[in-house]
Design an enzyme around this catalytic site. Structure first.
Site, PDB file in Angstrom:
ATOM      1  N   LEU A  21       0.847  -1.193   0.000  1.00 11.30           N
ATOM      2  CA  LEU A  21       0.000   0.000   0.000  1.00 11.30           C
ATOM      3  C   LEU A  21       0.882   1.242   0.000  1.00 11.30           C
ATOM      4  CD1 LEU A  21      -2.925   1.187   0.319  1.00 11.30           C
ATOM      5  CD2 LEU A  21      -2.425   1.295   2.764  1.00 11.30           C
ATOM      6  N   HIS A  24       6.094   3.071  11.597  1.00 10.76           N
ATOM      7  CA  HIS A  24       6.702   4.285  11.062  1.00 10.76           C
ATOM      8  C   HIS A  24       5.647   5.382  11.010  1.00 10.76           C
ATOM      9  CE1 HIS A  24       8.583   6.957   8.088  1.00 10.76           C
ATOM     10  NE2 HIS A  24       9.724   6.346   8.335  1.00 10.76           N
TER      11      HIS A  24
END
Length: 351
Positions: free
Chosen positions: A125, A229
């Site tokens: 993605l 992240h």
């Protein structure tokens, strides 16, 4: 209008351009032309019914229908770990106890695992930073689930999504520096790249098979276990809103969390329904945003819109119908883009 469609060979250069923007830690879209071309061919073979189950996968691109620019990518692998081991760490507990010494200690531990073998996987993605607006990220991520709802028989009962773990602006991972480097003696970015291009044998050859104690890691490494992240946080929130959860598995390189769910329990799978198409030049948009996809396996298309939708019909504009390649009376599959709670928040932000 933004539209989701299957990847084609003509998308290769656009995807290579996207790959230059992903950064370290995004292993499933390496900036490697031969690897990407091979993956596109594998996806096409899947749609054409030529790929064995261990090779089956789907890649979708997000395209601006006016400019024809490809600005995002998302994928689903049908069954992972059937030809080469699928590794992750299971975060568990070992107890050390002695009645004589009056000692009872619970130690968090990492166990090398292949527990997700055979699961389907949401993967790859990525959305161009310039297009991270107007619900494009939701369309890119959730359209895969609408596709799975339409063609449930082509996927496993259980589904996972590996989330990108924490690394700094230079691509350094605290978890890798504390653990992985001791066994591999290479930089995180190199290990990340090798796994991205399919060279995973070194994991089995070099990774220790015995449990590892979390307390032996640095404080920096312990702090990032099951964390994502900063650029991945929106993707995690989207998946969690659809029913996926962290169940104690992490990536062996950067400690990013693995989210999982039964495919049938995904919100979009549960709530999606078919409606007959009614094409109209004029209609009044509703407050609710819908995810809309056709039922054409080989020529799948999905869009979002604020469409009037009754218990039997959904109204589309001529442009939307053309994009979806449907006519009056055709069946399409629809689902609310957001869960009810998210929809209430969306409305409050626009009032």
């Amino acid at each position: 209008m933004m539209v989701i469609r299957p990847v084609t060979r003509d998308d290769k250069q656009a995807l290579l351009k996207l790959a230059t923007k992903t950064g370290v830690g995004f292993t499933s879209l390496p900036n490697n032309e031969a690897r990407l071309a091979a993956r596109i061919e594998r996806m096409i073979d899947t749609w054409e019914g030529k790929a064995p189950i261990h090779d089956q996968g789907y890649l979708f691109v997000l395209e601006d229908s006016e400019s024809k620019e490809v600005v995002g990518i998302s994928g689903v692998e049908v069954a992972i770990g059937l030809t080469e081991p699928w590794y992750d760490f299971r975060v568990g507990t070992l107890v050390h106890a002695s009645k004589e010494l009056n000692v009872y200690t619970q130690m968090p531990t990492l166990f090398l695992s292949n527990d997700h073998t055979g699961y389907s996987e949401l993967c790859t993605l990525f959305l161009d930073p310039d297009y991270r607006k107007n619900k494009n990220g939701h369309l890119l991520s959730k359209s895969r689930m609408l596709f799975m709802s339409t063609f449930e028989d082509k996927f496993a009962d259980k589904l996972i999504a590996e989330m990108r773990g924490v690394s700094d602006e230079n691509g350094n991972s605290p978890f890798w520096e504390s653990l992985g480097r001791h066994f591999f003696s290479i930089d995180f970015s190199e290990a990340d790249y090798l796994t991205g291009i399919g060279q995973k044998a070194f994991i089995a050859e070099l990774m220790p098979k015995h449990p590892m104690y979390v307390d032996f890691l640095t404080e920096e490494a312990k702090a990032v276990i099951a964390e994502v992240h900063e650029n991945t946080l929106p993707a995690r929130k989207i998946l969690e809103s659809e029913g996926m959860r962290y169940e104690g598995y992490i990536d062996i390189f950067d400690a990013g969390p693995t989210l999982e769910a039964y495919t049938k329990d995904l919100r979009i799978v549960r709530e999606s329904e078919t409606r007959k198409v009614l094409i109209s030049e004029t209609y009044r948009e509703t407050h609710s945003t819908l995810l809309v996809g056709n039922l054409d396996y080989r020529n799948y298309r999905a869009i979002i819109g604020r469409q009037p939708c009754t218990a039997t019909e959904i109204t589309l504009s001529p442009a939307q119908a053309e994009i979806l390649n449907v006519a009056n009376g055709d069946l399409i599959r629809v689902a609310p883009l957001f869960a009810k709670e998210e929809h209430r928040q969306e409305l409050s932000q626009t009032e």
